[in-house]
Design an enzyme around this catalytic site. Sequence first.
Site, short mmCIF file in Angstrom:
data_model
loop_
_atom_site.label_atom_id
_atom_site.label_comp_id
_atom_site.label_asym_id
_atom_site.label_seq_id
_atom_site.Cartn_x
_atom_site.Cartn_y
_atom_site.Cartn_z
N ASN A 138 9.05 22.51 25.34
CA ASN A 138 9.88 23.83 25.79
C ASN A 138 10.19 24.13 27.07
OD1 ASN A 138 10.54 26.44 25.83
ND2 ASN A 138 9.70 27.06 24.10
N LYS B 197 8.97 27.68 28.62
CA LYS B 197 7.75 27.98 28.52
C LYS B 197 7.30 27.15 30.08
CE LYS B 197 5.25 27.34 24.19
NZ LYS B 197 4.36 26.48 23.43
N ASP C 232 0.20 27.04 23.21
CA ASP C 232 0.46 27.60 21.94
C ASP C 232 0.58 29.27 21.78
OD1 ASP C 232 1.68 25.81 19.47
OD2 ASP C 232 0.44 27.41 18.50
#
Length: 198
Positions: free
Chosen positions: A9, A12, A69
Amino acid sequence: MKLVIATRNPHKLKEIQAIFDFQGLEIYSSFDFPEIPNVVEDGDTLEANAVKKAVELCKATGLPALADDSGLEVEALGGRPGVYSARWSGEGCTYADNNAKLLRKLEGKTNRCAQFRTVMALARPDEQPQTVEGSVHGVIIEELRGDQGFGYDPLFMPDGYSRTFAELPAEVKNRISHRARALDAAANVWNDFFQGRK
Ligand code: ITT
C-alpha cells in the site's frame, strides 16, 4: 542493517517513512521484491495478519521485516470493519465503495464512535515475531470531507479536532495517528533494533 517494510500500500509506506526516522537502516519494501507473491490476509485479527505478513517476507528475503495491519473499528458495528477494512465491500472494491458502505451502515445511528488501530509486527531471522500496537479514537462524520490521506480518512474525525484525517495536513495525521502511535511503541519496545530512533 537492512529492513524491509511488508506493504504493497503506497500510502501506508509513505506515512511510515514520513513518521519514522530510519536513519542508519537500509530500507526496502514489498515493492522491491515483486517476484514474492502477495500474502493472503486470512487471519481473524490484525495481530495474526501483521505477523503473517512480516514472517512471510522475512522468510522470503532473509531480512528483518516490519508489517503494518490496520483497521477501522466502529462501535455501533461491533468493531467492524476491523480486520476486514481493506476488502469490506468485496474483492477488488475501492476506498469509495467502502466509505459508501460505512455511511449506509451508520444511517440513523447516533453512536458514531470509532477507532483506527494498527498492529505492527517485526520478524527477524531466527527470532520469534513480536507485535506492538497503536490506536486513535474519533467519530465517523456524515459526509466525505477532504482529499488527503487514503481509505476511510475522509469520514474519520479524530477526537479533539474539527477536521477529518483527509482535511488535516499530513504532518498532523502523522503525529497523532494509529500508525504514529504504533511506531512510537515500536521504537520503545524494539529499542535494540531501532536504537532509540523515532
Ligand atoms: P498491505 O496489507 O499491503 O499493507 P492494505 O491496504 O491491504 O495494504 P491492511 O490490510 O492493513 O492494508 O488494510 C487496511 C485497510 O484499512 C486499508 O486498505 C484502508 O482501507 C484502511 N486503513 C488503514 N489505515 C488507514 C488510515 O491511516 N487511514 C484510512 N484508512 C486506513
